[in-house]
Enzyme design. Structure first.
Site, PDB file in Angstrom:
ATOM      1  N   HIS A   1     104.083 -13.286 -22.100  1.00 17.96           N
ATOM      2  CA  HIS A   1     103.386 -13.194 -23.398  1.00 17.96           C
ATOM      3  C   HIS A   1     103.315 -11.759 -23.916  1.00 17.96           C
ATOM      4  O   HIS A   1     103.014 -11.550 -25.092  1.00 17.96           O
ATOM      5  CB  HIS A   1     101.955 -13.731 -23.281  1.00 17.96           C
TER       6      HIS A   1
ATOM      7  N   ASP B   1     107.745 -21.981 -18.099  1.00 19.14           N
ATOM      8  CA  ASP B   1     106.280 -21.942 -18.092  1.00 19.14           C
ATOM      9  C   ASP B   1     105.765 -22.918 -19.150  1.00 19.14           C
ATOM     10  O   ASP B   1     106.431 -23.176 -20.149  1.00 19.14           O
ATOM     11  CB  ASP B   1     105.816 -20.519 -18.421  1.00 19.14           C
TER      12      ASP B   1
ATOM     13  N   HIS C   1     103.515 -22.519 -21.261  1.00 14.05           N
ATOM     14  CA  HIS C   1     103.253 -21.828 -22.522  1.00 14.05           C
ATOM     15  C   HIS C   1     104.541 -21.171 -23.022  1.00 14.05           C
ATOM     16  O   HIS C   1     105.327 -20.647 -22.227  1.00 14.05           O
ATOM     17  CB  HIS C   1     102.185 -20.744 -22.341  1.00 14.05           C
TER      18      HIS C   1
ATOM     19  N   ASP D   1     102.699 -23.897 -14.382  1.00 19.56           N
ATOM     20  CA  ASP D   1     101.491 -24.485 -14.972  1.00 19.56           C
ATOM     21  C   ASP D   1     101.787 -25.740 -15.784  1.00 19.56           C
ATOM     22  O   ASP D   1     100.871 -26.333 -16.364  1.00 19.56           O
ATOM     23  CB  ASP D   1     100.734 -23.449 -15.817  1.00 19.56           C
TER      24      ASP D   1
END
Lengths: 348, 138
Positions: free
Chosen positions: A125, A160, A162, A247
């Site tokens: 991120h 991931d 996200h 995740d």
């Protein structure tokens, strides 16, 4: 037999905030997953390596690096509601950012090996000028930029849960890098739509495959195989780096995909098929259920190393299979529009 | 015919600075015939249903709006995934099409006295519409 190259652990206990899910126990769980494979002589470690300023500056603004270093030196605190830093975070983050470079150097000298970078804080991120989403420095981007500086063609596959908005933004207009992301959508950080296809100099080299909550492994694999695989094939990377967040596992507390460790393993085999020998490295990103993280690391590395440790079966039957065609269609139309605009601008 | 009505997007996280920002925006909207959209960024850790946000803050928002005579029928919520800066910048685009951004000087979780993580400064660099930063009360 394929061997595993890892970064030697550094003391990361100083990067912790009480109650925060991005915590040192995560790294312990990931390493336990490696140990479950009993690799013995087939596992080697490279010495801790702190990324140099020049290596970080390929993907981060100097002013941001100064600011982050100063912030930590002054004791740290919350950077945003998700992201913290402590006094120790600056050095720990620099080691995390350097780990990929060190592992890649070792892979260059290996006959048949893959790399696994077990480091934290995660990175995907982190933007050029901003920390966010638990991430301070963009670890995979630092490694990818080091490779492209040496003339390599790098594919980054980010599974991931996200979207890796930081990595996407850093390489948005870089024709030397292909960025592929599968992620839950809608979900933080809100980017990663199918219509995001890359900048004018790298059109088509950003590939987003958003998945709905409840999506299972069959949907994930279909998305990768139908949409990303032909693009990976055409790009023909000389290196494949994976932002390996776990995740998306069904047990993870902060997202809603329905994947198992077996799903990550199967996806990993598809991704690995595009990497030349000893040119594949996986970077730990998210994963906040410790058992799921351990099992997912073990299952993923096991299949890549030709072992048979698979604690969970793959999954199927969840939501989203019908969305893959729509994603392809949205991507195609966005890409066509972008090419039309580019052509019109070059004509004028 | 082009709709020239102003749309004010306000960063709102329930913090005292964000309440000051909302209060300023409601007052400005009354005087300029504008709509207000309260923008709430849902981070990774904020594991709540989006619908619950408006409900959670409705009492405080009602008081702020009525305190300056703002018609709440012209109030909307936009609850979006992401960091505050990105979510507010997205509010400039359709369908919200904000013509003005309003934020408090410091949001929830930000580190006082430091530039790192300052949403207002990030917006000042990136916003393509006017930005109002409402200072903290002295």
């Amino acid at each position: 037999m394929t061997k595993l190259v890892m970064n030697a652990p550094v003391d990361d206990a100083g990067h912790e905030e009480a109650g925060h899910p991005e915590r040192p126990d995560r790294l312990t769980a990931a390493v336990s997953g490696v140990n479950d494979l009993h690799l013995d002589d087939d596992l080697s470690f490279v010495a801790p390596y702190m990324a140099k300023r020049a290596e970080l500056a390929r993907v981060h603004e100097g002013s941001y690096l100064d600011e982050l270093g100063t912030f930590c030196y002054e004791g740290g605190g919350n950077i945003d509601p998700d992201t913290y830093a402590t006094y120790d975070s600056w050095s720990i983050a620099q080691y995390a950012a350097g780990a990929g470079i060190a592992v890649i150097d070792q892979l260059r000298q290996s006959d048949d090996a893959i790399g696994f970078i077990a480091a934290r804080p995660p990175g995907h991120h982190a933007l050029r000028d901003r920390a966010m989403g638990f991430c301070l420095l963009n670890n995979v981007a630092v490694a990818a930029a080091a490779l492209t500086a040496q003339g390599e063609r790098v594919a980054i596959v980010d599974w991931d849960v996200h979207h890796g908005n930081g990595t996407q933004a850093i390489f948005w207009n870089d024709p030397r890098v292909l960025y592929v992301s599968t992620h839950q959508w809608p979900l933080y950080p809100g980017s990663g739509g199918a219509r995001e296809v890359g900048g004018v100099d790298a059109l088509g080299q950003t590939v987003n495959i958003p998945l709905p909550p409840g999506a299972t492994g069959d949907v994930l694999r279909r998305g990768f195989d139908d949409i990303a695989a032909p693009i990976m094939d055409e790009f023909d990377p000389t290196w494949v780096l994976v932002s390996a967040g776990f995740d998306g596992h069904r047990a993870d507390p902060i997202a809603d995909l329905a994947l198992s460790s077996g799903d990550f393993a199967l996806l990993a085999t598809s991704v690995a098929s595009f990497a030349p020998t000893s040119r594949l490295a996986l970077f730990l990103e998210g994963g906040y259920d410790l058992d799921a993280l351990r099992h997912s690391v073990a299952a993923t590395l096991s299949i890549l190393l030709g072992r048979d440790y698979q604690p969970e079966a793959s999954t199927s039957g969840g939501d989203g299979a019908d969305l893959i065609k729509r994603t392809q269609s949205e991507r195609d139309s966005a890409l066509q529009l972008a090419y039309d605009v580019k052509a019109a601008e070059s004509d004028s | 015919m082009t709709n020239l009505r102003q749309v004010i997007a306000v960063g709102f996280d329930g913090s005292a600075p964000s309440e000051l920002a909302a209060s300023w925006a409601f007052d400005y909207a009354v005087r300029n015939d504008a709509d207000v959209v309260l923008v709430h960024a849902v981070g990774i850790l904020e594991h709540m249903a989006h619908e619950a946000v408006a409900e959670q803050f409705s009492g405080a928002v009602h008081d702020l709006a009525t305190g300056v005579g703002f018609d709440e029928s012209r109030l909307r919520w936009n609850v979006d995934n992401g960091d505050a800066c990105s979510v507010l910048l997205r509010a400039i685009d359709v369908p919200i099409a904000a013509t003005l951004l309003v934020v408090g000087s410091r949001g929830q979780g930000a580190h006082a006295g430091h530039l790192l993580g300052s949403t207002s400064l990030q917006l000042a660099e990136r916003s393509t519409v006017p930005l109002v930063i409402v200072p903290a009360a002295s």
